[in-house]
Design a protein around this motif. Structure first.
Motif, PDB file in Angstrom:
ATOM      1  N   THR A 142       0.823  -1.204   0.000  1.00 16.17           N
ATOM      2  CA  THR A 142       0.000   0.000   0.000  1.00 16.17           C
ATOM      3  C   THR A 142       0.861   1.259   0.000  1.00 16.17           C
ATOM      4  OG1 THR A 142      -1.737  -1.179   1.204  1.00 16.17           O
ATOM      5  CG2 THR A 142      -1.840   1.219   1.206  1.00 16.17           C
ATOM      6  N   LEU A 143       1.881   1.289   0.847  1.00 17.68           N
ATOM      7  CA  LEU A 143       2.760   2.463   0.896  1.00 17.68           C
ATOM      8  C   LEU A 143       3.529   2.621  -0.417  1.00 17.68           C
ATOM      9  CD1 LEU A 143       4.155   2.106   4.524  1.00 17.68           C
ATOM     10  CD2 LEU A 143       2.529   3.815   3.704  1.00 17.68           C
ATOM     11  N   GLY A 144       3.928   1.502  -1.024  1.00 16.97           N
ATOM     12  CA  GLY A 144       4.665   1.579  -2.273  1.00 16.97           C
ATOM     13  C   GLY A 144       3.816   2.023  -3.444  1.00 16.97           C
ATOM     14  N   GLU A 145       2.555   1.596  -3.453  1.00 16.75           N
ATOM     15  CA  GLU A 145       1.675   1.954  -4.564  1.00 16.75           C
ATOM     16  C   GLU A 145       1.103   3.362  -4.417  1.00 16.75           C
ATOM     17  OE1 GLU A 145       1.013   0.238  -7.207  1.00 16.75           O
ATOM     18  OE2 GLU A 145       1.441  -1.872  -6.807  1.00 16.75           O
ATOM     19  N   LEU A 146       0.813   3.753  -3.185  1.00 21.77           N
ATOM     20  CA  LEU A 146       0.088   5.004  -2.965  1.00 21.77           C
ATOM     21  C   LEU A 146       0.905   6.081  -2.263  1.00 21.77           C
ATOM     22  CD1 LEU A 146      -3.291   3.438  -1.733  1.00 21.77           C
ATOM     23  CD2 LEU A 146      -2.898   4.541  -3.943  1.00 21.77           C
ATOM     24  N   GLY A 147       2.066   5.722  -1.706  1.00 25.86           N
ATOM     25  CA  GLY A 147       2.764   6.679  -0.852  1.00 25.86           C
ATOM     26  C   GLY A 147       4.141   7.107  -1.293  1.00 25.86           C
ATOM     27  N   LEU A 148       4.601   6.678  -2.462  1.00 24.25           N
ATOM     28  CA  LEU A 148       5.922   7.107  -2.922  1.00 24.25           C
ATOM     29  C   LEU A 148       5.823   8.477  -3.583  1.00 24.25           C
ATOM     30  CD1 LEU A 148       7.351   3.809  -4.467  1.00 24.25           C
ATOM     31  CD2 LEU A 148       7.795   4.776  -2.218  1.00 24.25           C
ATOM     32  N   PRO A 149       6.847   9.310  -3.420  1.00 22.98           N
ATOM     33  CA  PRO A 149       8.122   9.075  -2.731  1.00 22.98           C
ATOM     34  C   PRO A 149       8.090   9.385  -1.229  1.00 22.98           C
ATOM     35  CG  PRO A 149       8.198  11.187  -3.813  1.00 22.98           C
ATOM     36  CD  PRO A 149       6.854  10.601  -4.157  1.00 22.98           C
ATOM     37  N   GLY A 150       6.958   9.844  -0.728  1.00 23.03           N
ATOM     38  CA  GLY A 150       6.902  10.267   0.671  1.00 23.03           C
ATOM     39  C   GLY A 150       7.259   9.177   1.660  1.00 23.03           C
ATOM     40  N   TYR A 151       6.899   7.936   1.337  1.00 24.32           N
ATOM     41  CA  TYR A 151       7.181   6.810   2.229  1.00 24.32           C
ATOM     42  C   TYR A 151       8.255   5.887   1.636  1.00 24.32           C
ATOM     43  CZ  TYR A 151       3.045   8.219   4.855  1.00 24.32           C
ATOM     44  OH  TYR A 151       2.137   8.939   5.615  1.00 24.32           O
ATOM     45  N   GLY A 152       9.098   6.468   0.799  1.00 21.24           N
ATOM     46  CA  GLY A 152      10.146   5.678   0.165  1.00 21.24           C
ATOM     47  C   GLY A 152      11.099   5.041   1.159  1.00 21.24           C
ATOM     48  N   ASP A 153      11.465   5.761   2.211  1.00 18.76           N
ATOM     49  CA  ASP A 153      12.400   5.213   3.209  1.00 18.76           C
ATOM     50  C   ASP A 153      11.808   3.982   3.903  1.00 18.76           C
ATOM     51  OD1 ASP A 153      14.203   7.194   2.612  1.00 18.76           O
ATOM     52  OD2 ASP A 153      13.632   8.488   4.297  1.00 18.76           O
ATOM     53  N   ALA A 171      10.657  -4.851  -3.107  1.00 16.89           N
ATOM     54  CA  ALA A 171      11.508  -4.698  -4.291  1.00 16.89           C
ATOM     55  C   ALA A 171      10.680  -4.475  -5.545  1.00 16.89           C
ATOM     56  CB  ALA A 171      12.394  -5.932  -4.452  1.00 16.89           C
ATOM     57  N   SER A 172       9.644  -5.272  -5.736  1.00 15.59           N
ATOM     58  CA  SER A 172       8.832  -5.139  -6.941  1.00 15.59           C
ATOM     59  C   SER A 172       8.061  -3.828  -6.948  1.00 15.59           C
ATOM     60  CB  SER A 172       7.871  -6.327  -7.071  1.00 15.59           C
ATOM     61  OG  SER A 172       7.027  -6.425  -5.940  1.00 15.59           O
ATOM     62  N   THR A 173       7.639  -3.372  -5.760  1.00 13.58           N
ATOM     63  CA  THR A 173       6.934  -2.097  -5.678  1.00 13.58           C
ATOM     64  C   THR A 173       7.866  -0.941  -6.013  1.00 13.58           C
ATOM     65  OG1 THR A 173       5.470  -2.999  -3.972  1.00 13.58           O
ATOM     66  CG2 THR A 173       5.560  -0.620  -4.187  1.00 13.58           C
ATOM     67  N   LEU A 174       9.073  -0.986  -5.495  1.00 14.05           N
ATOM     68  CA  LEU A 174      10.051   0.059  -5.824  1.00 14.05           C
ATOM     69  C   LEU A 174      10.393   0.040  -7.307  1.00 14.05           C
ATOM     70  CD1 LEU A 174      12.417  -0.341  -2.739  1.00 14.05           C
ATOM     71  CD2 LEU A 174      10.935   1.620  -3.220  1.00 14.05           C
ATOM     72  N   ALA A 175      10.457  -1.156  -7.886  1.00 16.98           N
ATOM     73  CA  ALA A 175      10.775  -1.262  -9.314  1.00 16.98           C
ATOM     74  C   ALA A 175       9.664  -0.656 -10.163  1.00 16.98           C
ATOM     75  CB  ALA A 175      11.002  -2.729  -9.690  1.00 16.98           C
ATOM     76  N   ALA A 177       7.868   1.732  -9.490  1.00 18.89           N
ATOM     77  CA  ALA A 177       7.811   3.182  -9.342  1.00 18.89           C
ATOM     78  C   ALA A 177       8.541   3.897 -10.467  1.00 18.89           C
ATOM     79  CB  ALA A 177       8.406   3.603  -7.997  1.00 18.89           C
ATOM     80  N   GLU A 178       9.394   3.164 -11.210  1.00 16.06           N
ATOM     81  CA  GLU A 178      10.136   3.727 -12.344  1.00 16.06           C
ATOM     82  C   GLU A 178      10.935   4.963 -11.931  1.00 16.06           C
ATOM     83  OE1 GLU A 178       7.568   4.362 -15.649  1.00 16.06           O
ATOM     84  OE2 GLU A 178       6.914   2.280 -15.760  1.00 16.06           O
ATOM     85  N   THR A 179      11.504   4.887 -10.742  1.00 12.85           N
ATOM     86  CA  THR A 179      12.335   5.981 -10.243  1.00 12.85           C
ATOM     87  C   THR A 179      13.754   5.464 -10.074  1.00 12.85           C
ATOM     88  OG1 THR A 179      10.437   6.893  -9.051  1.00 12.85           O
ATOM     89  CG2 THR A 179      12.612   7.677  -8.406  1.00 12.85           C
ATOM     90  N   PRO A 180      14.720   5.996 -10.833  1.00 10.71           N
ATOM     91  CA  PRO A 180      16.088   5.466 -10.791  1.00 10.71           C
ATOM     92  C   PRO A 180      16.721   5.463  -9.410  1.00 10.71           C
ATOM     93  CG  PRO A 180      15.800   6.985 -12.640  1.00 10.71           C
ATOM     94  CD  PRO A 180      14.565   7.085 -11.815  1.00 10.71           C
ATOM     95  N   GLU A 181      16.276   6.352  -8.528  1.00 12.48           N
ATOM     96  CA  GLU A 181      16.919   6.449  -7.211  1.00 12.48           C
ATOM     97  C   GLU A 181      16.742   5.179  -6.388  1.00 12.48           C
ATOM     98  OE1 GLU A 181      14.459   8.814  -4.183  1.00 12.48           O
ATOM     99  OE2 GLU A 181      13.718   9.566  -6.104  1.00 12.48           O
ATOM    100  N   TYR A 182      15.760   4.345  -6.728  1.00 11.11           N
ATOM    101  CA  TYR A 182      15.531   3.113  -5.983  1.00 11.11           C
ATOM    102  C   TYR A 182      16.315   1.931  -6.540  1.00 11.11           C
ATOM    103  CZ  TYR A 182      11.487   5.774  -4.277  1.00 11.11           C
ATOM    104  OH  TYR A 182      10.679   6.730  -3.730  1.00 11.11           O
ATOM    105  N   ALA A 183      16.903   2.084  -7.719  1.00 10.27           N
ATOM    106  CA  ALA A 183      17.580   0.956  -8.365  1.00 10.27           C
ATOM    107  C   ALA A 183      18.731   0.434  -7.517  1.00 10.27           C
ATOM    108  CB  ALA A 183      18.085   1.373  -9.749  1.00 10.27           C
ATOM    109  N   GLY A 184      19.529   1.342  -6.945  1.00  7.68           N
ATOM    110  CA  GLY A 184      20.674   0.921  -6.143  1.00  7.68           C
ATOM    111  C   GLY A 184      20.250   0.121  -4.921  1.00  7.68           C
TER     112      GLY A 184
END
Length: 365
Positions: A142-153, A171-175, A177-184
């Protein structure tokens, strides 16, 4: 005989129950069983009635939310008209409702849905430490689908969750998000998912988009990373068709002995390789390891030169391995050697059927 009765039941024979007493005991026991059964049946009926009632109420509630959401998204209605109708006790249900829509939308519509979810997301944070892995998993999703980037940490922290399933959801939720900052962060935890299929992992990483290519190239070139991670990164780069990954892939072929990694590097070159990389590909076209040899042959079919066609034709005709012969015939077709396949198909060669089969295929592989 009475001695036997005393031995078996521990009572003197003259103290045995009469037939009438036995019947009374059986009647009482049967009555108790029937009463317990009736109580359980009534409880089950009440529970079912309550479940059906709750499900019906939820359907009605979702119907109202759906109409209000459509009005907000497409008719210019105020978001406060919808959020003001959400009781605090219905917050979690409302978030589950929004999850059904956020995956289908993008752009401003997605942003509006995430804004509607924002007031209710803090309750998901409290579930991140719940003892049940299923609750934690749902909270992370839920946080990954509805709360990024605010709840990214918080979602990144879930990559270290004790449950591998919760970590994979993170991992799949961060992926997605299509945001390069999460790739690392995802790549740094990829060892946790070593038992997952390689094609699934590479597709997950590729879903981050071309912005993640830099982190993927770094992982591919990292000698300290495991071969598994480097191979997954190579396949993800191939899916992204990243042209800057060709040189690192060629370097891997010259420095690694791992079969899986070398095969992945050749698949990457098949996608983005250039003429200067052909020499290292040709070296592996005769490799003893079958996965490496097949990948090299396919790469030659993708970007090889006319001089590569005769060796491919010879492999299609004479290679002992039928898998090598099939791969060579398909590479021959893709590389422009259809005439050689036609000649093979019209000959008396034992593999004439192979030539006919590959010619008739709608694609090489």
């Amino acid at each position: 005989m009475s001695g036997w009765f005393e031995f078996l039941i521990g009572r003197p024979a003259d103290q045995l129950l009469s037939l009438g007493e036995v019947l009374v005991i059986l009647l009482v026991a049967t009555t108790m069983v029937v009463l317990v059964t009736l109580v359980l049946a009534c409880g089950a009926l009440l529970l079912r009635r309550r479940t059906v009632s709750a499900r019906s109420a939820m359907t009605v509630r979702h119907g109202g939310w759906q109409r209000s959401l459509q009005a907000v998204l497409y008719d210019g209605a105020s978001a406060e008209d919808l959020t003001g109708s959400i009781a605090p006790a219905s917050g979690t249900d409302f978030l589950n409702f929004l999850l059904l829509y956020v995956r289908r939308l993008d752009g401003s519509e997605r942003e509006q849905i995430c804004a509607l979810a924002e007031p209710h997301l803090p309750r998901m944070v409290t579930l991140l430490t719940h003892r049940a892995a299923g609750r934690r998993m749902r909270a992370v999703q839920t946080l990954g689908e509805l709360g990024l980037p605010g709840y990214g940490d918080q979602v990144i922290a879930a990559l270290d969750d004790p449950s591998p399933l919760v970590a994979m959801v993170a991992a799949s939720t961060l992926a997605r998000a299509e945001t390069p900052e999460y790739a690392g962060a995802v790549l740094a935890h990829l060892d946790r998912f070593a038992h997952w299929r390689q094609d699934f992992l590479s597709a997950m990483l590729a879903s981050m988009g071309i912005g993640a290519a830099s982190a993927l190239r770094h992982a591919l070139a990292d000698d300290d990373a495991t071969s598994r991670i480097r191979a997954v990164a190579a396949d993800a780069l191939a899916a992204l068709s990243d042209p800057l990954a060709a040189d690192p892939a060629a370097e891997v072929l010259g420095s690694s002995d791992d079969i899986e990694l070398r095969a992945a590097a050749l698949r990457l070159l098949a996608s983005v390789g250039r003429a200067k990389h052909l020499s290292v590909v040709r070296e592996h076209a005769a490799a003893e390891e079958l996965p490496v040899r097949l990948a090299a042959i396919r790469a030659l079919g993708r970007f090889g030169e006319r001089t590569d066609l005769p060796p491919l034709e010879e492999a299609a005709r004479e290679a002992p391995s039928p898998w090598v012969a099939i791969a060579a015939a398909r590479a021959l077709k893709e590389g422009g050697g259809v005439e050689a396949l036609e000649a093979l198909a019209g000959s008396q060669h034992p593999r004439s059927a192979l030539g006919l089969q590959v010619i008739s295929e709608s694609r090489s592989w």
